[in-house]
Design an enzyme around this catalytic site. Structure first.
Site, PDB file in Angstrom:
ATOM      1  CB  THR A  21      -0.921  -0.342   0.885  1.00  0.00           C
ATOM      2  OG1 THR A  21      -2.075   1.095   0.985  1.00  0.00           O
ATOM      3  CG2 THR A  21      -0.494   0.455   2.578  1.00  0.00           C
ATOM      4  CG  ASN A  22      -0.024   4.823  -1.894  1.00  0.00           C
ATOM      5  OD1 ASN A  22      -0.555   5.601  -0.780  1.00  0.00           O
ATOM      6  ND2 ASN A  22      -0.732   3.989  -2.411  1.00  0.00           N
TER       7      ASN A  22
END
Ligand code: CTP
Length: 212
Positions: A21-22
């Protein structure tokens, strides 16, 4: 206008408890949805995981992965007049998702990734009379890369963010059009959302949007 907005990060699971993810907080998508609603537009927000609650008066579709986001956007897109893609979509996902929690193994391990669909590019190929707005976060050659995305994805506007805008309160942004660019002063995401809708609500045929 019927406005469709994407926001937030996506999560690409490699087993039941771990994901790629980020740090996107989902705030930009929320602020865009709120600004659109305040201007009396009909709003659908497709957002990845975020801690923010649903904005009042907005149809919110919560998704996890890029493929789920692509499916939700494909459903809402035919009925929208404007699409604003602020989501930080993972370009890749693990090729396999393993069941359960994978056990620790050797000192080196590799993860095989496959490309996710480009949601905005797919919409650009079926643009019709819609207005399409993308976001771009570039670590170098910002203007050049943002203009490339504008052309490649068939967009009307790219909002180029300075690196460091992820999960930040105030961001520096530049509007990039086919004909030029306009650097905006640093402002909150709430203010930026308002400025984007001021531009979109501007009647056609007036002054050029980029101020040239
Ligand atoms: N986008 C999307 N689907 C993807 C990747 C990006 O809809 N799979 C959208 C983003 O929401 C954003 C725009 O495309 O509006 C640009 O995203 P960005 O991550 O900056 O660029 P990419 O096209 O992924 O290119 P690169 O990562 O190589 O810079």
């Amino acid at each position: 206008m019927r406005v469709l907005i994407t926001g937030g990060p996506t999560r690409e699971y490699l087993d039941d408890v771990r994901c790629l993810t980020n740090p996107s907080s989902g705030r930009m998508g929320m602020e865009l949805a709120r600004a659109a609603r305040a201007r009396k537009h009909a709003v659908t927000l497709v957002t990845g995981p975020t801690a923010f609650p649903d904005p009042a008066g907005v149809r919110v579709v919560r998704v996890t992965s890029a493929r789920e986001m692509a499916a939700a956007v494909a459903k809402a897109y035919p009925r929208c007049d404007v699409l604003i893609a602020s989501a930080a979509v993972s370009d890749y996902r693990p090729r396999l998702r393993k069941a359960g929690k994978v056990k620790k193994g050797p000192a080196r391990a590799t993860l095989e990734l496959v490309a996710n669909p480009d949601i905005l590019a797919a919409c650009g190929r079926k643009k019709g009379r819609r207005v399409l707005v993308g976001f771009a976060l570039e670590s170098r050659d910002g203007l050049k890369n943002a203009r490339k995305k504008l052309l490649a994805k068939n967009l009307d506007l790219v909002v180029l963010n300075d690196p460091g805008s992820f999960a930040a309160e105030r961001i520096g942004a530049t509007f990039v059009f086919a004909e030029g660019a306009e650097r905006l002063p640093k402002m909150t995401k709430e203010k930026l959302a308002g400025v984007i809708f001021e531009l979109l609500d501007r009647p056609h045929g007036g002054e050029c949007a980029c101020g040239c």
